[in-house]
Design a protein around this motif. Structure first.
Motif, short mmCIF file in Angstrom:
data_model
loop_
_atom_site.label_atom_id
_atom_site.label_comp_id
_atom_site.label_asym_id
_atom_site.label_seq_id
_atom_site.Cartn_x
_atom_site.Cartn_y
_atom_site.Cartn_z
N THR A 139 -5.08 -1.85 -0.33
CA THR A 139 -5.69 -0.53 -0.51
C THR A 139 -4.66 0.57 -0.34
O THR A 139 -3.66 0.39 0.37
N SER A 140 -4.95 1.69 -0.97
CA SER A 140 -4.12 2.88 -0.84
C SER A 140 -5.05 4.07 -0.81
O SER A 140 -5.83 4.27 -1.76
N THR A 141 -4.99 4.83 0.28
CA THR A 141 -5.89 5.97 0.50
C THR A 141 -7.35 5.52 0.27
O THR A 141 -8.09 6.13 -0.51
N ASN A 142 -7.71 4.39 0.93
CA ASN A 142 -9.06 3.84 0.90
C ASN A 142 -9.53 3.46 -0.50
O ASN A 142 -10.72 3.43 -0.79
N GLN A 143 -8.58 3.16 -1.39
CA GLN A 143 -8.92 2.74 -2.76
C GLN A 143 -8.31 1.37 -3.02
O GLN A 143 -7.16 1.11 -2.68
N LEU A 144 -9.14 0.45 -3.55
CA LEU A 144 -8.66 -0.88 -3.87
C LEU A 144 -7.71 -0.81 -5.06
O LEU A 144 -8.09 -0.35 -6.14
N GLY A 200 0.82 -1.21 0.00
CA GLY A 200 0.00 0.00 0.00
C GLY A 200 0.86 1.26 0.00
O GLY A 200 0.56 2.23 -0.72
N ARG A 233 1.21 4.22 -3.01
CA ARG A 233 1.04 5.65 -2.79
C ARG A 233 2.26 6.45 -3.28
O ARG A 233 2.11 7.55 -3.78
#
Length: 472
Positions: A142-147, A57, A61
């Motif tokens: 996830t990264s910043t609440n994105q799959l 993750g 980012r």
């Protein structure tokens, strides 16, 4: 065909049921324990991949994608080595296998790390080896609440670690010992239980055979209050009833013989006296013989009528009947006989009382006549006999009282027994054959009523007849 006893059937049923249950529980435990270990292993794997998921993750980012990582497989290997190093630290002090055939924890987790793959958000392979015929576990990245992708690893389908196998085998061994103990205890309990049930049944069967052969003295000890105890108690009651019935039949035959023998003996002696010339053959002697023949005929008629009433063969033509006028008619018919006996027959029935019953008029007249005959026979000269009628919404009561003499306490119910006379010393001329009240009881029963006796306020006997009222 083999015939098993009830105790044997119960034993097989009990032991067989326990055996099937234990076997089913063993198979369920085997599958549950194995599947539980596999689920536990998968959960542990997911926990160990948390570090890798966090690293991926952060990398996404920083770089915006996994393209750079996919182009440099060495970086992917370095990331997976983090998990392997954690495993080495965790199992540094774990005892090593005793033989080469056993798999060490390090080897197990090295194989696990090798099976890890990285896919994008569409589950397209980025890094790792494709495993098309195996079940995969998917861990979202996830990264910043994105799959942004998935980490996949092969879900274990067999227990491969030797430590796990040993643990499962140990559990199965303990359960096998417990199962054998349960079966042994169940067999012992089934043996005792089947014997406890079969023993009274066997005793009951033997005593039933003796009872069928005519031995009514057999009794069974009642050791419980369950259905078997109730069955044994019912058997004892049946034996007592049959024994009482046998004695009653013996007394019945003896009493009938005595009742018939008495007039026949008088008849025989009178005829012999006439033959020997001791007694003259005249109208007086013939009248005596005729009177004894009438007594014998009356006795035979009463016996026949009683036998018919016992089996319910008496004819009954029931119809709506106003019972008040019927009782008054009976009283009028017996007024002359009451006067000849030196008695007063008193009508205490309200003429305005309209009470209907469903009954046979002839049989009710016979019922009342038998009771009045009984009162006239026993009541002292100068006595009083009263007839009363009362009713409520559902019942009708006919009460016949007479004056002294009364009867001894405890004889109230016995007077309705056939051939029973209050005083055994009384002659036939005074006491009759003792069948009239027995016939009365059967007539009342045929009308769904009850008849009882108790001391009368006049000093004699009170007969109470209770009949169902016909409500229109």
């Amino acid at each position: 065909m083999i015939r098993f006893k009830v105790g044997t059937k119960l034993w097989f049923a009990f032991v067989g049921t326990i055996t099937v249950c234990v076997l089913a529980l063993y198979l369920l435990l085997h599958n549950s324990l194995r599947q539980g270990f596999l689920d536990y292993t998968s959960q542990q794997s997911v926990q160990r991949l948390e570090i890798l998921r966090g690293a991926l993750g952060n990398l996404y980012r920083e770089e915006g994608s996994f393209k750079t990582l996919a182009s440099e497989p060495s970086r992917w290997l370095n990331l997976k080595d983090i998990i392997f190093s954690e495993t080495d630290t965790l199992f540094a002090n774990t005892p090593q296998p005793h033989s080469a055939a056993e798999t060490s924890p390090q080897a197990y987790y090295r194989a696990f790390v090798t099976s890890i793959s990285l896919q994008d958000a569409d589950k397209q392979m980025l890094l790792g080896v494709s495993k098309p015929n195996q079940t995969l576990n998917w861990i979202p990245v996830t990264s910043t609440n994105q799959l942004v992708g998935y980490i996949s690893f092969v879900k274990p389908v067999v227990v491969s670690r030797m430590q796990d196998k040993r643990f499962i085998q140990q559990q199965f061994k303990v359960f096998s010992i417990i199962s054998l103990l349960v079966l042994a205890i169940a067999t012992l309990v089934a043996t005792l239980f089947s014997r406890r049930i079969s023993l009274p049944l066997t005793t009951l069967a033997k005593n039933a055979q003796a009872l069928a052969a005519g031995d009514y003295s057999r009794r069974i000890p009642v050791a419980s209050r369950d259905e078997i105890g109730q069955l044994c108690n019912s058997f004892n009651l049946l034996g007592e009833a049959l024994d009482a019935h046998q004695q009653s039949q013996a007394h019945w035959v003896a009493d009938i013989s005595h009742e018939i023998r008495t007039p026949l003996s008088v008849w025989k002696m009178q005829i012999e006296a006439m033959q020997d010339g001791i007694r003259p053959l005249n109208q007086e002697s013939l009248a005596l013989l005729y009177g004894k023949s009438l007594e014998l005929s009356k006795l035979i008629d009463d016996l026949f009528e009683l036998s018919l009433s016992d089996v319910g063969a008496l004819s009954y033509h029931k119809d709506k009947l106003n019972i008040g006028p019927l009782l008054k008619t009976c009283i009028e018919h017996y007024q002359v006989k009451a006067q000849l006996a030196g008695l007063v027959l008193k009508d205490c029935i309200d003429s305005s009382l309209n009470v209907s019953v469903l009954a046979d008029a002839n049989r009710l007249q016979q019922l009342v006549s038998n009771i009045l005959e009984n009162s006239f026979r026993y009541t002292h000269t100068g006595g009083l006999v009263t007839v009363k009628l009362s009713a409520d919404d559902t019942r009708v009561n006919i009460i016949i009282d007479d004056s002294a003499p009364g009867i001894l306490a405890g004889q109230e119910d016995k007077i309705f027994n056939r051939l029973y006379r209050i005083e055994s010393s009384r002659s036939r001329d005074t006491g009759g054959a003792g069948l009239g009240l027995a016939i009365c009881k059967n007539i009342v029963s045929a009308h769904q009523g009850t008849i009882t006796a108790e001391p009368s306020a006049l000093g004699g006997l009170q007969i109470c007849i209770d009949l169902p009222r016909l409500v229109l």
